[in-house]
Structure formats: structure tokens, C-alpha cells
Motif scaffolding. Structure first.
Motif, PDB file in Angstrom:
ATOM      1  N   LEU A 244       0.823  -1.202   0.000  1.00 33.15           N
ATOM      2  CA  LEU A 244       0.000   0.000   0.000  1.00 33.15           C
ATOM      3  C   LEU A 244       0.862   1.260   0.000  1.00 33.15           C
ATOM      4  O   LEU A 244       0.564   2.241  -0.699  1.00 33.15           O
ATOM      5  CB  LEU A 244      -0.916   0.007   1.228  1.00 33.15           C
ATOM      6  CG  LEU A 244      -2.128  -0.935   1.182  1.00 33.15           C
ATOM      7  CD1 LEU A 244      -2.763  -1.047   2.565  1.00 33.15           C
ATOM      8  CD2 LEU A 244      -3.147  -0.429   0.168  1.00 33.15           C
ATOM      9  N   ASN A 248       1.047   4.192  -3.062  1.00 39.00           N
ATOM     10  CA  ASN A 248       0.458   5.492  -2.738  1.00 39.00           C
ATOM     11  C   ASN A 248       1.547   6.460  -2.282  1.00 39.00           C
ATOM     12  O   ASN A 248       1.604   6.867  -1.110  1.00 39.00           O
ATOM     13  CB  ASN A 248      -0.612   5.336  -1.653  1.00 39.00           C
ATOM     14  CG  ASN A 248      -1.811   4.541  -2.118  1.00 39.00           C
ATOM     15  OD1 ASN A 248      -2.733   5.079  -2.712  1.00 39.00           O
ATOM     16  ND2 ASN A 248      -1.793   3.233  -1.863  1.00 39.00           N
ATOM     17  N   GLU A 251       0.045  10.487  -3.229  1.00 39.59           N
ATOM     18  CA  GLU A 251      -1.003  10.865  -2.277  1.00 39.59           C
ATOM     19  C   GLU A 251      -0.960   9.870  -1.114  1.00 39.59           C
ATOM     20  O   GLU A 251      -1.708   8.881  -1.089  1.00 39.59           O
ATOM     21  CB  GLU A 251      -2.373  10.863  -2.945  1.00 39.59           C
ATOM     22  CG  GLU A 251      -2.500  11.899  -4.066  1.00 39.59           C
ATOM     23  CD  GLU A 251      -3.882  11.925  -4.669  1.00 39.59           C
ATOM     24  OE1 GLU A 251      -4.795  11.257  -4.127  1.00 39.59           O
ATOM     25  OE2 GLU A 251      -4.062  12.607  -5.691  1.00 39.59           O
ATOM     26  N   LEU A 253      -1.319   7.681   2.155  1.00 34.68           N
ATOM     27  CA  LEU A 253      -2.420   7.342   3.043  1.00 34.68           C
ATOM     28  C   LEU A 253      -2.032   7.696   4.475  1.00 34.68           C
ATOM     29  O   LEU A 253      -0.846   7.684   4.836  1.00 34.68           O
ATOM     30  CB  LEU A 253      -2.736   5.848   2.952  1.00 34.68           C
ATOM     31  CG  LEU A 253      -3.141   5.314   1.572  1.00 34.68           C
ATOM     32  CD1 LEU A 253      -3.277   3.794   1.627  1.00 34.68           C
ATOM     33  CD2 LEU A 253      -4.433   5.948   1.097  1.00 34.68           C
ATOM     34  N   GLY A 312       4.464  13.302  -2.514  1.00 26.94           N
ATOM     35  CA  GLY A 312       3.550  13.375  -1.377  1.00 26.94           C
ATOM     36  C   GLY A 312       3.824  14.471  -0.378  1.00 26.94           C
ATOM     37  O   GLY A 312       3.306  14.428   0.744  1.00 26.94           O
TER      38      GLY A 312
END
Length: 344
Positions: A244, A248, A251, A253, A312
Motif C-alpha cells: 500500500l 500510494n 497521495e 495514506l 507526497g
């Protein structure tokens, strides 16, 4: 009178039969600072194949781009069999070209190399790239609309300069007559696959694999993932969290979202990272984003702000502070060092 109704049947083929009348010739094009480990892994598969077959089925030669000696990534000079200028592709004696790159191999266009690759394409010669050797194949237009595998440090470069090429998450890709791989381990697997295609003999491939992969814990089944740094013995929840995080970057998490997706509590997530990676989830996630940012910084011409957003970070100043804390220099200094090296 007893009639003989038997018919002549061909003798069963030997399990080592290849149908190869003369050895296949593989030319390794060595770029400056090529990976010696990847190169020797590729050559070893050919040499070992010759050891397990009754007669040699492969020959190999080394080719310098512009010189008869090439410096490897280990600082060892290798004398080549010939140079691109003297390599004859129209003789019908070259069955595959392998472009050997490495961590510090040049990314700039080499006109003579591109001409050789395009000529090989027109003649239907197989072409492979090791490490970032696939970049030369991309520059020659061989991979347009195709999928390729490269070392992760070169993903951003290819995505920016060759948008029609699909950069694979697998460690090696064989797409028609073209093959690419990301590093030494995947070189071995890719070459074994190619040998199987060229010889049409799985028995030989198994024998070579047993010799060269005797110390592997388990044989790789299916596509070989590029992110091989994750221990397959990690708990499933931790593997899910790591996947995960990698998926990502732009962006990120939140920690709460990560825990929810993995169906565990935040405290359980923190214990998993501390036990298996000796770090916290937030620290590991930040390091992933900074490594991604550094690749963009060194492999693309994106602005510092664009790189910060793609990694990010909400602002270039926050990104610069985090980058400096982790790498000991500002992003602008890292790019300056890259541009200075490129001019030498």
C-alpha cells in the motif's frame, strides 16, 4: 510363414537434443560502468548450458561501443572481442545482442549503438537489455508500445522521456524478440527463459537452473516481482502495508487508513514495523517517498516543486527540509552534482 507387421519407428530423441546445427552466437555490448555481476550471470547461463549438452550450443563475444576496452562498475577493465564499428550483423552469425548497463552507465544517446540496434531489429535479431541497457533499446525506438523492465532508479527517466513505453513492476520482461531485466538476479532468470525459447528444451533449462540456482530457497514461480527486498516470510498484514505504501507515494495514506486497509489496529501495525523492520510505519513511509523523490531528482528534469508534489509533500520547503535531513544535502545540491557529473 510368419509375417513381420512391425514398422520402422524413429528412435526416441535424447532429452538433451536441441536441433541446433551450429552454436548460437550471442554478442554482449558492454557500456561504460556496466554491471559485472549482471554480465557474468548472463554469460554463466550460456557456458553452463554448453557444459550439460553433448555439443556446445552457444558462443559469445564482447563488444565495446567505441573502444576495445571497457571499464566495469568494479573498476576492472575488460578487453572486448571487437567494437560496434567492426561488428558484422549482415553475416548471419549473430543470433542475439545483449546491451549490458549498470548503475552508473551513461544514459545519453550513443549514435553508433542506436544504429546497431536498429540494424539488428531490421534483421530479426533478438535484443536484450541488462539493468539500464533497455534505455538504449528505448532510444532506438524498439520498445515503443511495449513493456520493459529496468532498475528502479531508471523508471522515472523512462516514464518522462518515453511515455509510450510501459515500465513493468516485474524484474524481467520478454516481449516478442525483446527482453529486458532490472539487475543481476533477474538476469539469470531472464536468460534461462530465453535459453528455453531458443533451444525448445525444458530438460536443459532445468539442468542449468539446478546448477546455478542450487542455493536458492525456492524456485520462482510466475512473474518475478521487482520489489524483492520484502522478506516473503513477513506476515501478510505487513506485506499488505508495504504494498500500500509503495502504491500510494504521490497521495500518501494516513496511518489510520493504512491500518484499516490491512484490517489491523494502529498499535498492531506499529509492532509489525518495529519487530520486522526496526522502524516505525511513518518513518518507513517517509523514506520510501524520499527515495522516490531522489530518483525523480536525478533521472528527470522536473522542478523541485513538481518532485515534492509527486512524492507526497505539500510544499517544496517541507520536502527540502526532509530531503536534507535524510541525505545530508539539499535537493538543489543533489541535482547540481548530477549536472556537474554529466558534463565530465
Amino acid at each position: 510363414m510368419v509375417q513381420d507387421h512391425s514398422v520402422d519407428t524413429p528412435a526416441p530423441l535424447s532429452p538433451w537434443a536441441t536441433g541446433i546445427e551450429k552454436p548460437l552466437r550471442i554478442a554482449f555490448i558492454l557500456r561504460e560502468h556496466f554491471s559485472m555481476v549482471a554480465f557474468t550471470a548472463a554469460v554463466d547461463t550460456l557456458v553452463t548450458t554448453n557444459l550439460v549438452t553433448p555439443d556446445p550450443v552457444f558462443e559469445h563475444l564482447t563488444v565495446g561501443v567505441s573502444s576495445g576496452t571497457v571499464l566495469s562498475d568494479l573498476g576492472i577493465e575488460v578487453s572486448t572481442s571487437t567494437t560496434l564499428e567492426n561488428l558484422r550483423l549482415d553475416s548471419g552469425r549473430i543470433d542475439m545482442l545483449v546491451v549490458c548497463g549498470g548503475y552508473r552507465s551513461p544514459l545519453e544517446v550513443a549514435p553508433r549503438l542506436l544504429h546497431t540496434l536498429k540494424t539488428a531489429e531490421h534483421q530479426g535479431i533478438r535484443i536484450a537489455g541488462l539493468w539500464n541497457g533497455g534505455i538504449a533499446m528505448a532510444q532506438a525506438g524498439l520498445l515503443n508500445g511495449r513493456e520493459c523492465a529496468l532498475h528502479p532508479d531508471n523508471h522515472a527517466y523512462v516514464k518522462e522521456h518515453f511515455p509510450t513505453i510501459s515500465v513493468s513492476t516485474n524484474a524481467y520482461v520478454i516481449d516478442g524478440a525483446y527482453a529486458t531485466c532490472a539487475g543481476p538476479v533477474s538476469t539469470l532468470e531472464m536468460m534461462l527463459k530465453l535459453i528455453g525459447q531458443m533451444l525448445h528444451n525444458a530438460h536443459i533449462v532445468r539442468a542449468v537452473r539446478e546448477i546455478l540456482s542450487c542455493d536458492q530457497v525456492a524456485e520462482q514461480v510466475g512473474p518475478m516481482p521487482l520489489n524483492v527486498g520484502d522478506d516473503p516470510t513477513f506476515p501478510p498484514a505487513l506485506q499488505t502495508l508495504l504494498a500500500l505504501m509503495r502504491a500510494n507515494i504521490e497521495e500518501p495514506l494516513s496511518l489510520a487508513e493504512l491500518a484499516e486497509c490491512a484490517d489491523i489496529s494502529r498499535r498492531q501495525m506499529e509492532r509489525l514495523f518495529q519487530t520486522h523492520l526496526d522502524t516505525s510505519p511513518s518513518r518507513h513511509y517517509l523514506e520510501l517517498r524520499l527515495v522516490h523523490a531522489r530518483r525523480l531528482l536525478l533521472q528527470t528534469n522536473k522542478t523541485i516543486l513538481d518532485i515534492a508534489l509527486a512524492s507526497g509533500f505539500v510544499s517544496s520547503s517541507h520536502f527540502s527540509n526532509c530531503f536534507r535531513d535524510y541525505y545530508g544535502m539539499a535537493p538543489t545540491a543533489a541535482r547540481h552534482d548530477r549536472d556537474r557529473d554529466d558534463t565530465h
